[in-house]
Design a protein around this motif. Structure first.
Motif, PDB file in Angstrom:
ATOM      1  N   ARG A   1     -66.806  37.461 -40.421  1.00 42.68           N
ATOM      2  CA  ARG A   1     -66.944  38.012 -39.070  1.00 42.68           C
ATOM      3  C   ARG A   1     -65.619  37.868 -38.343  1.00 42.68           C
ATOM      4  NH1 ARG A   1     -72.404  39.091 -38.188  1.00 42.68           N
ATOM      5  NH2 ARG A   1     -73.746  37.914 -39.563  1.00 42.68           N
ATOM      6  N   THR A   2     -64.863  38.947 -38.324  1.00 45.42           N
ATOM      7  CA  THR A   2     -63.544  38.896 -37.711  1.00 45.42           C
ATOM      8  C   THR A   2     -63.630  38.714 -36.207  1.00 45.42           C
ATOM      9  OG1 THR A   2     -63.489  41.304 -37.626  1.00 45.42           O
ATOM     10  CG2 THR A   2     -62.444  40.264 -39.513  1.00 45.42           C
ATOM     11  N   TRP A   3     -64.711  39.201 -35.595  1.00 40.24           N
ATOM     12  CA  TRP A   3     -64.830  39.037 -34.146  1.00 40.24           C
ATOM     13  C   TRP A   3     -64.987  37.571 -33.791  1.00 40.24           C
ATOM     14  CZ3 TRP A   3     -69.268  36.850 -32.293  1.00 40.24           C
ATOM     15  CH2 TRP A   3     -70.387  36.880 -33.134  1.00 40.24           C
ATOM     16  N   THR A   4     -65.611  36.781 -34.637  1.00 42.93           N
ATOM     17  CA  THR A   4     -65.745  35.344 -34.381  1.00 42.93           C
ATOM     18  C   THR A   4     -64.371  34.678 -34.461  1.00 42.93           C
ATOM     19  OG1 THR A   4     -67.935  35.375 -35.389  1.00 42.93           O
ATOM     20  CG2 THR A   4     -66.883  33.228 -35.141  1.00 42.93           C
TER      21      THR A   4
ATOM     22  N   VAL B   1     -59.628  32.406 -31.541  1.00 42.03           N
ATOM     23  CA  VAL B   1     -58.196  32.460 -31.249  1.00 42.03           C
ATOM     24  C   VAL B   1     -57.970  32.629 -29.748  1.00 42.03           C
ATOM     25  CG1 VAL B   1     -56.118  33.876 -31.525  1.00 42.03           C
ATOM     26  CG2 VAL B   1     -57.477  33.257 -33.525  1.00 42.03           C
ATOM     27  N   PHE B   2     -58.712  33.547 -29.131  1.00 42.97           N
ATOM     28  CA  PHE B   2     -58.567  33.753 -27.685  1.00 42.97           C
ATOM     29  C   PHE B   2     -59.024  32.527 -26.896  1.00 42.97           C
ATOM     30  CE2 PHE B   2     -58.808  38.439 -28.718  1.00 42.97           C
ATOM     31  CZ  PHE B   2     -57.468  38.667 -28.457  1.00 42.97           C
TER      32      PHE B   2
ATOM     33  N   ALA C   1     -56.693  30.481 -24.390  1.00 39.42           N
ATOM     34  CA  ALA C   1     -57.092  30.243 -23.002  1.00 39.42           C
ATOM     35  C   ALA C   1     -56.984  28.764 -22.649  1.00 39.42           C
ATOM     36  CB  ALA C   1     -58.516  30.742 -22.771  1.00 39.42           C
ATOM     37  N   LEU C   2     -57.358  27.889 -23.589  1.00 41.58           N
ATOM     38  CA  LEU C   2     -57.245  26.450 -23.340  1.00 41.58           C
ATOM     39  C   LEU C   2     -55.795  26.015 -23.160  1.00 41.58           C
ATOM     40  CD1 LEU C   2     -59.895  24.987 -25.811  1.00 41.58           C
ATOM     41  CD2 LEU C   2     -59.975  24.948 -23.318  1.00 41.58           C
TER      42      LEU C   2
END
Length: 136
Positions: free
Chosen positions: A15-18, A23-24, A28-29
């Motif tokens: 699942r590339t969206w996961t 990564v995003f 963000a952190l």
């Protein structure tokens, strides 16, 4: 879409969206504290907890003396940060290795259980040969 294994069971598709969501999230952190100005009121905005704890203890008790002295005092903050990053990388490598070994063992156990189950069903399906083995 799934690919068929030799066992006939479909394998899950990555699942590339996961992956991209993770990564995003990490990005963000990292970026969020810089954007909101966290630590702007401090002389050293992202200093370590050790320094902040010593500073707070000294404010509370001016006669405070640490219980222990470091075994190695890094000559500069950059070297200290580099050693900390190295320590984190080695720890992450050990943890990653452990999870890799655990996952491989789990897969091998499942494959072994599947082979054993398939072998047992083949043995039941094959006719029994009651003739004694005369070859020595």
């Amino acid at each position: 879409m799934s690919q068929e294994r030799t066992t006939g069971r479909p394998t899950p598709v990555p699942r590339t969206w996961t992956t991209w969501l993770m990564v995003f999230g990490v990005a963000a952190l990292v970026v969020l504290p810089l954007v909101i100005g966290a630590g702007d009121h401090l002389a050293e905005p992202f200093g370590g907890a050790d320094g902040q704890a010593e500073e707070t203890a000294t404010e509370i008790n001016p006669d405070y003396e640490p219980w222990f002295t470091p075994l190695y005092e890094a000559p500069s903050g950059e070297i200290e940060s580099g050693l900390f990053a190295l320590q984190a990388a080695v720890g992450a490598g050990v943890i990653g290795y452990y999870f890799g070994v655990a996952r491989t063992r789990s897969r091998m156990r499942r494959a072994s259980a599947t082979d054993t189950t398939d072998g047992a069903s083949r043995e039941r399906a094959a006719p029994a040969d009651d003739t004694p083995d005369t070859h020595h």
